[in-house]
Design a protein around this motif. Structure first.
Motif, PDB file in Angstrom:
ATOM      1  N   LYS A   2       0.819  -1.217   0.000  1.00 55.41           N
ATOM      2  CA  LYS A   2       0.000   0.000   0.000  1.00 55.41           C
ATOM      3  C   LYS A   2       0.852   1.267   0.000  1.00 55.41           C
ATOM      4  O   LYS A   2       2.069   1.192  -0.030  1.00 55.41           O
ATOM      5  N   MET A  11       7.411   6.092   8.857  1.00 57.87           N
ATOM      6  CA  MET A  11       7.373   5.373  10.126  1.00 57.87           C
ATOM      7  C   MET A  11       7.746   6.345  11.250  1.00 57.87           C
ATOM      8  O   MET A  11       8.708   7.086  11.123  1.00 57.87           O
ATOM      9  N   LYS A  39       4.092   5.254   3.864  1.00 55.81           N
ATOM     10  CA  LYS A  39       3.805   6.096   5.011  1.00 55.81           C
ATOM     11  C   LYS A  39       5.102   6.214   5.807  1.00 55.81           C
ATOM     12  O   LYS A  39       5.885   5.288   5.847  1.00 55.81           O
ATOM     13  N   LEU A  83       2.882  -7.755   5.521  1.00 53.34           N
ATOM     14  CA  LEU A  83       3.117  -6.324   5.340  1.00 53.34           C
ATOM     15  C   LEU A  83       1.900  -5.581   4.806  1.00 53.34           C
ATOM     16  O   LEU A  83       1.801  -4.371   4.955  1.00 53.34           O
ATOM     17  N   GLU A  84       0.937  -6.317   4.189  1.00 52.83           N
ATOM     18  CA  GLU A  84      -0.265  -5.641   3.680  1.00 52.83           C
ATOM     19  C   GLU A  84      -1.052  -4.998   4.826  1.00 52.83           C
ATOM     20  O   GLU A  84      -1.657  -3.945   4.666  1.00 52.83           O
ATOM     21  N   ASP A  85      -1.044  -5.671   6.002  1.00 56.23           N
ATOM     22  CA  ASP A  85      -1.815  -5.157   7.135  1.00 56.23           C
ATOM     23  C   ASP A  85      -1.001  -4.240   8.047  1.00 56.23           C
ATOM     24  O   ASP A  85      -1.539  -3.636   8.956  1.00 56.23           O
ATOM     25  N   CYS A  86       0.291  -4.163   7.815  1.00 58.78           N
ATOM     26  CA  CYS A  86       1.176  -3.427   8.730  1.00 58.78           C
ATOM     27  C   CYS A  86       0.854  -1.928   8.714  1.00 58.78           C
ATOM     28  O   CYS A  86       0.630  -1.355   7.655  1.00 58.78           O
ATOM     29  N   ILE A  87       0.796  -1.320   9.897  1.00 58.74           N
ATOM     30  CA  ILE A  87       0.506   0.118   9.972  1.00 58.74           C
ATOM     31  C   ILE A  87       1.774   0.925  10.284  1.00 58.74           C
ATOM     32  O   ILE A  87       1.697   2.108  10.575  1.00 58.74           O
ATOM     33  N   GLN A  88       2.927   0.282  10.272  1.00 56.33           N
ATOM     34  CA  GLN A  88       4.234   0.954  10.463  1.00 56.33           C
ATOM     35  C   GLN A  88       4.312   1.707  11.794  1.00 56.33           C
ATOM     36  O   GLN A  88       4.789   2.836  11.835  1.00 56.33           O
ATOM     37  N   CYS A  89       3.818   1.081  12.849  1.00 57.53           N
ATOM     38  CA  CYS A  89       3.851   1.760  14.145  1.00 57.53           C
ATOM     39  C   CYS A  89       5.211   1.614  14.814  1.00 57.53           C
ATOM     40  O   CYS A  89       5.563   2.395  15.691  1.00 57.53           O
ATOM     41  N   GLU A 138      11.554   2.184   5.921  1.00 56.04           N
ATOM     42  CA  GLU A 138      10.326   2.460   6.692  1.00 56.04           C
ATOM     43  C   GLU A 138       9.473   1.229   6.967  1.00 56.04           C
ATOM     44  O   GLU A 138       8.341   1.358   7.419  1.00 56.04           O
ATOM     45  N   TRP A 139       9.951   0.032   6.632  1.00 54.63           N
ATOM     46  CA  TRP A 139       9.168  -1.166   6.914  1.00 54.63           C
ATOM     47  C   TRP A 139       9.942  -2.101   7.843  1.00 54.63           C
ATOM     48  O   TRP A 139      11.158  -2.193   7.752  1.00 54.63           O
ATOM     49  N   PRO A 140       9.241  -2.809   8.727  1.00 54.79           N
ATOM     50  CA  PRO A 140       9.944  -3.746   9.604  1.00 54.79           C
ATOM     51  C   PRO A 140      10.339  -5.020   8.847  1.00 54.79           C
ATOM     52  O   PRO A 140       9.543  -5.566   8.082  1.00 54.79           O
TER      53      PRO A 140
END
Lengths: 299, 99
Positions: free
Chosen positions: A2, A7, A5, B45-51, B68-70
């Motif tokens: 998606k 982080m 965003k 990763l589709e559901d990840c909100i990057q918290c 920016e992704w885990p």
């Protein structure tokens, strides 16, 4: 994937301890030092007595930490840190932070006289105690930080520990040190802020960090963070700071204090407790918490 | 990751090779703690909100952040499951380790 965003991280991304360390799965002590070093930064010298972290760091000649570590004798964490600080003063280094990093055995029992001495002299060190409530490194023996009723190998179910946990924070506050704080590994931002604050203050600083231990508490490794949060919410380990031995401030406010039952149920070391035992523990927790609340209100 | 990058284990052939002082010479990165694991975390990763909560609570510094992704470093992940337990949207699943 998606839309991109940004982080948002609540802590700095730099790590000062590396992977490959020898901590158990879900270790709270590992988390604790990770957060504290994020706050203190690279220019830190650690003094570690015999405790879990003496092992987690790795065997000679390897070390998972990026900062220098001085492995010292069990009872001398505070005095070693004092000595290191005095040495740094002699060569004119004012920036390096010296931290003694001890477990609860090295603080509550064995290292208490060295810690008391350093606090009395008001040496410019941070003394951090990560509290996992027994001598976990040597195989779960009772320490004076073990809460009453808990199972350990030296307080088996038939002969449970009758004595409550020693109130080290009151002892240290009575030394009138400039800064004292309690922290939990499940509130990293709070712990980070306190460690940062301790770095800025001159004099002896004491950090009491609650670090759940899945191995010794017979809890599931994935519950480490949950336990650290519960213990604050049910008032067993309130998070606060004391400045100058007088000004008490509660940093994480607890709105409605929860009963301790859920916290006890997650841990195998409390499995043998009968309802009346739990009621006794709850009573003790309530009394301690009420006493602290009075101090928060007085300011 | 920490600044130490050397992954080689230091072995002394004889006493003469040892340093004069007992000091640390290398990192623990040679110790691949991933072999301790029975269950492995897998991020959807589709559901990840990057918290960043999985990164924040990982005790073994095994959740790394790339672009920016885990991303989980399976060389060192011990499989404790804290990331799956703490994920607010439950997008990390602990699945049986296959070797």
């Amino acid at each position: 994937m998606k839309k991109e965003k940004k982080m948002t991280l609540t802590l700095p991304i730099e790590e000062h301890i590396g992977a490959g360390n020898l901590a158990c799965q879900g270790c709270g002590a590992n988390l604790a030092l990770r957060y504290v070093l994020k706050a203190l930064g690279q220019r830190t010298i650690l003094c570690i007595p015999a405790c879990c972290w003496a092992v987690i760091d790795g065997g000679f000649p390897h070390s998972c930490a990026d900062v220098p570590i001085y492995h010292c004798a069990f009872e001398t964490a505070a005095s070693t840190a004092t000595g290191v600080k005095a040495g740094l003063d002699m060569i004119g280094d004012k920036e390096t932070t010296v931290m003694a990093w001890a477990g609860d055995g090295g603080t509550f029992d064995i290292g208490l006289q060295a810690l008391s001495g350093a606090a009395e002299r008001n040496d410019d060190i941070i003394y951090a105690c990560y509290d996992n409530e027994a001598y976990m490194n040597t195989g779960i023996q009772r320490s004076s930080a073990t809460p009453s009723g808990a199972w350990t190998t030296t307080t088996p179910v038939k002969f449970p520990k009758d004595q409550p946990k020693k109130d080290i924070d009151a002892i240290m506050a009575a030394h009138n040190i400039p800064y004292l704080a309690t922290a939990s590994t499940s509130y990293p931002e709070d712990l980070f802020k306190k460690a940062k604050k301790a770095k800025e203050i001159r004099g002896t600083k004491f950090l009491h960090i609650y670090a759940p231990c899945p191995t010794g508490w017979k809890s599931r490794p994935e519950d480490t963070v949950k336990l650290g949060r519960m213990v604050v919410q049910n008032g067993i380990f309130p998070l606060y700071e004391v400045e100058g031995g007088e000004k008490y401030t509660q940093t994480i406010k607890v709105k409605d204090k929860k009963p301790i039952d859920d916290y006890l149920k997650l841990q195998g070391r409390f499995r043998h407790l009968k309802p009346e035992g739990i009621a006794m523990l709850q009573d003790e927790v309530d009394r301690r918490y009420a006493r602290l609340l009075k101090k928060f209100e007085n300011k | 990751m920490s600044i130490k990058k050397d992954k080689k284990k230091i072995v002394f052939e004889s006493e003469k090779d040892m340093p004069t002082m007992p000091m640390s010479l290398g990192s623990m990165l040679w110790n691949k703690t991933g072999s301790w694991r029975n269950i492995r975390p897998e991020i959807k990763l589709e559901d990840c909100i990057q918290c960043g909560i999985c990164w924040k609570f990982c005790p073994d510094m095994s959740v790394e952040i790339e672009n920016e992704w885990p991303v989980i470093n399976y060389d060192y992940c011990k499989g404790c499951g804290i990331c799956a337990e703490e994920c607010p949207v439950k997008c990390i699943a602990m699945v049986e380790e296959r070797r």
